[in-house]
Design an enzyme around this catalytic site. Structure first.
Site, short mmCIF file in Angstrom:
data_model
loop_
_atom_site.label_atom_id
_atom_site.label_comp_id
_atom_site.label_asym_id
_atom_site.label_seq_id
_atom_site.Cartn_x
_atom_site.Cartn_y
_atom_site.Cartn_z
N ASP A 67 0.89 -1.21 0.07
CA ASP A 67 0.02 0.37 0.15
C ASP A 67 0.83 1.13 -0.04
OD1 ASP A 67 0.94 -0.33 2.60
OD2 ASP A 67 -0.89 -0.77 3.55
N ASP A 136 -7.14 -2.62 14.24
CA ASP A 136 -8.64 -2.98 13.95
C ASP A 136 -8.87 -4.16 13.00
OD1 ASP A 136 -7.60 -2.02 11.65
OD2 ASP A 136 -9.07 -0.26 11.48
N HIS A 138 -6.87 -4.64 10.16
CA HIS A 138 -6.56 -4.51 8.77
C HIS A 138 -5.48 -5.15 8.44
CE1 HIS A 138 -4.79 -0.22 9.69
NE2 HIS A 138 -3.62 -0.99 9.14
N GLU A 143 -9.65 -1.84 5.66
CA GLU A 143 -10.33 -1.42 6.73
C GLU A 143 -11.33 -2.49 7.02
OE1 GLU A 143 -8.48 0.07 8.66
OE2 GLU A 143 -8.05 2.12 8.13
C1 GLP Z 1 -0.37 0.31 8.59
C2 GLP Z 1 0.03 -0.39 7.21
C3 GLP Z 1 -0.15 -1.95 7.68
C4 GLP Z 1 0.44 -2.28 8.89
C5 GLP Z 1 -0.21 -1.65 9.85
C6 GLP Z 1 0.37 -2.00 11.32
O1 GLP Z 1 -1.55 0.56 8.66
N1 GLP Z 1 -0.77 -0.13 6.24
O2 GLP Z 1 0.28 -2.74 6.43
O3 GLP Z 1 0.41 -3.64 9.15
O4 GLP Z 1 0.26 -0.35 9.82
O5 GLP Z 1 1.33 -1.02 11.73
P1 GLP Z 1 2.41 -1.40 12.84
O6 GLP Z 1 3.10 -2.26 12.07
O7 GLP Z 1 3.26 -0.08 12.91
O8 GLP Z 1 1.62 -1.55 14.03
#
Ligand code: GLP
Length: 259
Positions: A67, A136, A138, A143
């Site tokens: 993404d 959440d 995702h 989402e």
């Molecule tokens: C973002 C990314 C996700 C990732 C998530 C969790 O939203 N788009 O791919 O898994 O963050 O982030 P973190 O690893 O910092 O908890």
């Protein structure tokens, strides 16, 4: 699903590093799906270390990131392009033109998304997708409520995700509201997947994703329907799993040939 619970993120990263190294040794032109956020950082350190110390070469692989924020240029320090260059690409011998990240500045977002899907298909498809998980549920930026068959497209971030990701920006208002993300269906097309989660703040969502019902309200739960998923978590992220002792027993008694 194979649930692997290790004491620390570093030990989890070393398992992922070994899996990726084995994949590349067997298929030097493997296609990797990559993730951003803080979770994959220990894995990227491990891959950089394996490149440096063990001569693991990434020169023939292709990568696709999950993404990108809409509206951030690739040299914006909070863009995922910038993150990937800094945390991984600049530390290994990957060819820049073999790395793919959705262009969040594309004039025509819809054709950017279609082109991204086409590029994944033309590469032969993703052999191994690395995932983190949002609090959440995702994956990518899919989402809660995302279609479980969705393809690469524009998504609006939830308030929770904006809040969670604000730590990377100067303030909440700077977090883009929109992104381009591979769809849940795109992610599920990968031959195999690793879902990483670390820390107590991921314990609730890991228990829902792994042991709860499959639901669009917890997009990561769709992984229960994929035949080749490893969920690699530290003790804290595993702490709310009901079957924790069983997962540990399975891992410890895994026959050698299964490795
Ligand atoms: C973002 C990314 C996700 C990732 C998530 C969790 O939203 N788009 O791919 O898994 O963050 O982030 P973190 O690893 O910092 O908890």
């Amino acid at each position: 699903m194979e649930i692997i619970i290790r004491p620390s993120p570093e030990e989890c990263a070393s398992i992922g590093g070994r899996i990726i190294a084995n994949l590349i040794k067997g298929k030097p032109d493997a296609v990797l799906g990559l993730a951003t956020g803080s979770t994959p950082m220990p894995l990227y350190c491990e891959l950089a270390r394996m490149h440096e110390d063990e001569g693991l070469s990434f020169s023939e692989i292709t990568t696709f990131n999950l993404d990108e924020y809409i509206g951030l240029s690739g040299d914006h320090p909070c863009s995922y392009q910038y993150f990937m260059n800094k945390e991984l690409f600049s530390r290994i011998d990957i060819r820049a033109d073999s790395t793919h990240i959705p262009n969040g500045e594309a004039d025509d977002i819809e054709s950017e998304c279609l082109g991204y899907e086409q590029a994944i298909r033309s590469s032969g498809g993703i052999d191994l997708q690395v995932l983190g998980i949002g609090s959440d549920g995702h994956i990518g930026f899919n989402e809660p409520g995302s279609s479980l068959a969705s393809r690469t497209r524009i998504k609006t971030l939830t308030g929770k995700t904006i809040e969670d990701n604000a730590r990377f920006f100067d303030n909440l208002n700077q977090v883009p509201r929109h992104c381009i993300t591979m769809g849940v269906g795109t992610i599920m097309d990968s031959v195999s997947l690793i879902l990483y989660a670390f820390g107590e703040r991921k314990a609730d969502i890991i228990s829902k994703a792994v042991e709860g019902p499959v639901s669009a309200m917890v997009p990561a739960s769709i992984l229960q329907l994929h035949p080749r998923v490893r969920v690699i978590v530290d003790e804290a992220a595993a702490s709310k799993l009901t079957n924790i002792d069983y997962y540990k027993e399975v891992y410890v008694n895994k026959p050698d040939w299964q490795e």
